[in-house]
Write a protein that holds these residues in place. Structure first.
Motif, mmCIF file in Angstrom:
data_model
loop_
_atom_site.group_PDB
_atom_site.id
_atom_site.type_symbol
_atom_site.label_atom_id
_atom_site.label_comp_id
_atom_site.label_asym_id
_atom_site.label_seq_id
_atom_site.Cartn_x
_atom_site.Cartn_y
_atom_site.Cartn_z
ATOM 1 N N LEU A 71 4.074 8.776 6.018
ATOM 2 C CA LEU A 71 4.303 7.656 5.385
ATOM 3 C C LEU A 71 4.812 8.439 4.254
ATOM 4 C CD1 LEU A 71 1.653 5.411 5.557
ATOM 5 C CD2 LEU A 71 3.243 5.098 6.870
ATOM 6 N N LYS A 130 8.176 7.052 6.710
ATOM 7 C CA LYS A 130 7.946 5.873 7.495
ATOM 8 C C LYS A 130 7.371 4.608 6.988
ATOM 9 C CE LYS A 130 7.321 8.734 11.940
ATOM 10 N NZ LYS A 130 6.389 8.887 12.872
ATOM 11 N N LYS A 180 2.180 -8.143 4.346
ATOM 12 C CA LYS A 180 2.130 -6.905 3.519
ATOM 13 C C LYS A 180 2.758 -5.783 4.261
ATOM 14 C CE LYS A 180 -2.713 -8.126 2.100
ATOM 15 N NZ LYS A 180 -4.263 -7.909 2.251
ATOM 16 N N HIS A 181 3.023 -4.799 3.303
ATOM 17 C CA HIS A 181 3.697 -3.479 3.744
ATOM 18 C C HIS A 181 2.778 -2.288 3.456
ATOM 19 C CE1 HIS A 181 8.013 -4.934 3.746
ATOM 20 N NE2 HIS A 181 7.154 -5.855 3.767
ATOM 21 N N ILE A 182 3.242 -1.294 4.178
ATOM 22 C CA ILE A 182 2.578 0.097 4.104
ATOM 23 C C ILE A 182 3.533 0.950 3.933
ATOM 24 C CG2 ILE A 182 0.727 1.681 4.996
ATOM 25 C CD1 ILE A 182 -0.353 -0.554 6.538
ATOM 26 N N GLU A 183 3.659 1.848 2.835
ATOM 27 C CA GLU A 183 4.646 2.852 2.840
ATOM 28 C C GLU A 183 4.215 4.265 2.283
ATOM 29 O OE1 GLU A 183 7.270 1.299 -0.205
ATOM 30 O OE2 GLU A 183 5.886 -0.464 -0.081
ATOM 31 N N GLY A 225 5.369 -6.357 8.935
ATOM 32 C CA GLY A 225 5.012 -7.282 10.011
ATOM 33 C C GLY A 225 6.366 -7.918 10.262
ATOM 34 N N LEU A 231 -0.106 -8.164 7.994
ATOM 35 C CA LEU A 231 1.207 -7.616 8.027
ATOM 36 C C LEU A 231 2.212 -8.747 8.537
ATOM 37 C CD1 LEU A 231 0.726 -4.189 9.716
ATOM 38 C CD2 LEU A 231 0.939 -4.607 7.346
ATOM 39 N N TRP A 244 0.881 -1.054 0.110
ATOM 40 C CA TRP A 244 -0.153 0.016 0.052
ATOM 41 C C TRP A 244 1.048 1.415 -0.077
ATOM 42 C CZ3 TRP A 244 -3.796 0.793 4.756
ATOM 43 C CH2 TRP A 244 -4.465 2.018 4.515
ATOM 44 N N ILE A 300 5.495 0.552 7.466
ATOM 45 C CA ILE A 300 4.660 -0.312 8.508
ATOM 46 C C ILE A 300 5.011 -1.713 7.831
ATOM 47 C CG2 ILE A 300 2.670 -0.784 9.801
ATOM 48 C CD1 ILE A 300 1.676 2.097 8.975
#
Lengths: 345, 345
Positions: free
Chosen positions: B274, B279, A279-282, B283, A274, A255, B281
């Protein structure tokens, strides 16, 4: 060229960042800007002074003047992140001096001295000398959207999957990306907010166009994601829409947030994804991408000029508003869908 | 060795995943498990059958039996992710056969056939032959926590900063990490939920211990983060606590989620961070780390055994519950703070 001592400009009335974020719409200019007359600025050695022909208004400009963008406002300075014009004076360093008299597309992010004025200051490194075949309307909107489109589509290509997702599908940026994607056999899935935008988006290159306001949106989304298995999500919106999309995406999805059109809370629906689905969020920021990919800049800039010259790309113009009328007219023009609004000094 | 045909075990009563997540506490065993008698399983060629001496109960076990972990439940199979015992039969492949008769620590994640039983099945590759100097209590809890501790501390070390943050600071896992960190001059910042845990955590190695229930928690957090500039956040909790920590962390921070003790919504407070502060996020899952870092496994396993043998590490034991009494007694023992609960077949 003799320079005047003073110039007209749209000046920031706020300093730093806002404490009360208010979404992405520009309800009026007055809380954030005033038209004024200030001294024509003097470029530093690495900079140039540009006589502005046309300046674009991007969503990032609106976020910036409202104090909701990644750079702090400086009260009394002109706003406006990009434009086109001719170099009227230079700071003296060789590369800057070499731009004297040239027509350039320019970005003011690094100089933090805006384009919505008779004259603007930009780092010479943030100027692109233009081919004569590029229209002013395309040149004035050539950096923020087209370079972002090329950069983000590059991320998609590195992923190895043909399908990907974009929110705010009807934006200029998404239309550029959809066009690139179609040419290379990629399959963009985009969300829009009006049914009448669906045929337009299909025409420019989107494989699936989903209306986020439709009653069956989430069911359709899940079905399309299941069929296409997109792993890259280019998100200008955040909030509940983005949360739902990310949640429905398959293992190893990314994302990538680059805008925040929705001020609603952004929830990670299943943090376990995650952990167990990797899964990643950036985020994506053009300024950061340019910093990290200096070598990709030249080819990307030339590619953008070629596409605008031969008509593969063309900027949809909603309005060209004279600077003197901008305070009164810009908000209503910006509220219209599907095109870009320009300010003409 | 003659094997019996039947055995006692704690058997899963649910299949797959739950549709109604209910947090991390184990209110009672009955909704999820029943004690039963089933056939002693037969290992496949790459597997071994282990006569279980002692099996651990980890937070991941509780999440799993409730259908809230990354692996689907299979109704009627024994639960339990790790334990210690002696190899009573092997599947025949050379590495598995070589383990015959040996005392091993084992993990059942890959076999998906649990440790809370007289006999368990594990992949030979998920067994660690033990030094005689390692106690059963340490061996039965040697894989999930110690390897996770070594793996996650490795992530901290790669970051290049000396300070980092952990939630659920009073967990066995965090105590192990704090010990590693102290030895190497790192500065862990941990959160706990009781004031009486603060001196204990300082003793094992935490530089700052913050009570998340304190009235001035968020102000103290911001102050400590400002002073220490931690960029890695190892998070077992999620929810509002984790949202607040990530929001306060500096540019280029990584929020690494490895557990979800709080079922409250997990909000990205400022998605703009982000974009503009780069930054991330993501897992962490031990199974995935082991898959990606096979070469680091051997040294990590030996390091864990050395630390348990020479007393640098020691597992705090809350209770050892006989398998026959587990249905009645485990929930109350698990509710006690600061130590680990074991099941003894």
């Amino acid at each position: 060229m003799t320079l005047p001592s003073e110039m007209k400009a749209l000046l920031l009335t706020g300093d730093g960042y806002t404490k009360t974020p208010s979404g992405s719409a520009l309800e009026a200019m007055e809380p954030y800007l005033e038209q004024g007359t200030i001294a024509v600025p003097t470029p530093r050695p690495s900079q140039v002074l540009i006589k502005v022909s046309l300046a674009a208004i991007n969503p990032s400009d609106v976020a910036f003047i409202k104090g909701q963008y990644g750079q702090p406002r400086v009260k009394g300075q002109p706003a406006g992140f990009e434009g086109v014009g001719s170099v009227a004076a230079t700071g003296g360093e060789p590369y800057a001096a070499g731009l004297a008299g040239k027509r350039v597309a320019f970005a003011t992010g690094l100089s933090n001295w805006g384009a919505w004025a008779d004259y603007a200051v930009a780092e010479a490194a943030s100027c692109i000398p233009l081919l004569d075949t590029v229209r002013d309307e395309d040149a004035a909107a050539m950096i923020v959207n087209p370079l972002t489109a090329l950069a983000m589509f590059d991320i998609v290509k590195q992923d190895g999957e043909k399908a990907f997702i974009m929110t705010a599908g009807a934006s200029q940026l998404c239309k550029l990306i959809a066009g690139l994607a179609k040419e290379e056999g990629y399959r963009p899935i985009v969300t829009v907010r009006r049914d009448e935008q669906i045929p337009l988006l299909k025409e420019v290159g989107a494989t699936h166009v989903l209306n986020e306001k439709a009653a069956d949106f989430e069911a359709t989304l899940i079905e399309v994601i299941k069929a296409e298995q997109p792993r890259i999500f280019l998100d200008a919106v955040t909030g509940p829409l983005a949360s739902a999309i990310f949640n429905a995406m398959p293992k190893r999805s990314r994302w990538i947030v680059y805008g925040r059109l929705d001020a609603e809370p952004t929830v990670i629906r299943e943090p376990g994804q995650l952990i167990f689905q990797h899964k990643h969020i950036e985020g994506f920021w053009l300024a950061e991408w340019m910093r990290q990919h200096r070598d990709s800049m030249g080819p990307a800039v030339m590619e953008a000029q070629k596409r605008f010259s031969d008509g593969r790309w063309s900027t949809d113009v909603t309005a060209v508003v004279p600077l003197e009328e901008a305070m009164a007219k810009v908000p209503a023009e910006l509220a219209k869908p599907n095109g870009k609004v320009f300010i003409k000094p």
